[in-house]
Write a protein that holds these residues in place. Sequence first.
Motif, PDB file in Angstrom:
ATOM      1  N   LYS A  47       0.826  -1.210   0.000  1.00 52.98           N
ATOM      2  CA  LYS A  47       0.000   0.000   0.000  1.00 52.98           C
ATOM      3  C   LYS A  47       0.853   1.249   0.000  1.00 52.98           C
ATOM      4  O   LYS A  47       0.589   2.212  -0.736  1.00 52.98           O
ATOM      5  N   ILE A  51       0.727   0.370  -4.291  1.00 46.97           N
ATOM      6  CA  ILE A  51       0.186  -0.829  -4.935  1.00 46.97           C
ATOM      7  C   ILE A  51      -1.050  -1.292  -4.179  1.00 46.97           C
ATOM      8  O   ILE A  51      -0.955  -1.719  -3.020  1.00 46.97           O
ATOM      9  N   ASP A  52      -2.201  -1.187  -4.794  1.00 41.91           N
ATOM     10  CA  ASP A  52      -3.470  -1.556  -4.166  1.00 41.91           C
ATOM     11  C   ASP A  52      -3.989  -2.867  -4.747  1.00 41.91           C
ATOM     12  O   ASP A  52      -3.711  -3.197  -5.907  1.00 41.91           O
ATOM     13  N   PRO A  53      -4.767  -3.632  -3.964  1.00 36.94           N
ATOM     14  CA  PRO A  53      -5.292  -4.912  -4.472  1.00 36.94           C
ATOM     15  C   PRO A  53      -6.317  -4.707  -5.578  1.00 36.94           C
ATOM     16  O   PRO A  53      -7.089  -3.739  -5.558  1.00 36.94           O
ATOM     17  N   TYR A  63      -3.524  -9.069  -6.310  1.00 35.39           N
ATOM     18  CA  TYR A  63      -2.949  -7.907  -6.973  1.00 35.39           C
ATOM     19  C   TYR A  63      -2.510  -8.260  -8.391  1.00 35.39           C
ATOM     20  O   TYR A  63      -2.308  -9.436  -8.723  1.00 35.39           O
ATOM     21  N   PRO A  73      -4.841 -10.216 -12.715  1.00 28.79           N
ATOM     22  CA  PRO A  73      -4.178 -10.296 -11.406  1.00 28.79           C
ATOM     23  C   PRO A  73      -4.014 -11.728 -10.926  1.00 28.79           C
ATOM     24  O   PRO A  73      -4.960 -12.515 -10.967  1.00 28.79           O
TER      25      PRO A  73
END
Length: 323
Positions: A47, A51-53, A63, A73
């Motif tokens: 985060k 980098i966000d899911p 991700y 992903p």
Amino acid sequence: MYIKYLNQISTKQQKNDLVIKTLSKMEKNKSLTCAEINKYSIIEYLKNKGIDPAEKLRNRFRYYSPIRNESTPSFDVSLEKNVWIDRGTGEGGTLVDLCTRLENLSVSEVVKKFNNDSFSFHQLNIAKPKIHKIPSFKILSKELLKEKRLCDYLEERAIKLPVAKRLVNEYHYSLNSRNYFGIGIDNVKGGVELRNKYFKGTLGPKAISYFKGNNNKILVFEGFMDLLSHFSYSKKEQTSNHIIVLNSTNNTLAAKEQVLQLPKNMEVFLFLDRDEAGKRSDQVFQNLDRKIFDMSYIYKGYNDYNEMLMSKPNIKKSKGMSM
């Protein structure tokens, strides 16, 4: 010398104050080990790197892989175990392992930088991983398909009910003390692949589903709705084929291993989606020393078998194909 100095202090309070002050200083200067660093949250680390899911699943975050380019992903972080796996490459590990990949550092360099507060995620005062409560579920019953709402849903998807009643079951289950029902099939690891009009997911471990046949054909589908679509569209009402359902393109390698366990003279027919993930799975099978047939031409112009099936206004009158 410290003991000698301590003995020279006159009052008990002075001695206690000095001990507390010394221990505090020792704790402050103590270096964290790899095991201690690995207790920090991978999710928070990602985060704080921006980098966000892409998806928040039942017990993991998914991700787009931060260590390679991909269009679907496939990089998972476990909420319970605080470990990661890139399902596209098979790599995985702990927070330290991930730092070595993303920061291009050795393990000792990661530890040193962590202790020197050189990582942005450490500077942002990340808390240790929180304990995430994993939803509890229980299969209450497995029955023949009869629930009207499920039958109506299948008919909306152009699935013939006699086909569905032969290949799938009706499951009643509880999830976090609430009761639900859905259409489903068992997978090889004891999980259940489920769906209804409002839900699509897995209860228990994710895995392929395998139906043993008695001829020399193996039919491979991406999801069980594709399986139902095929036999709703096909002339044949009964099947003696071996059937593999991926239940996710992430299970492609497991499906390949299942094929390799069967006799080499068997023919493999692929009914995979026509998107990038489906094409990558197709290529895995095409590399096998087997007779492989890509059957996605049947639904050319559509993403998958069911999308094509639903587009047919008079599907019950379609001659379909035999297999």
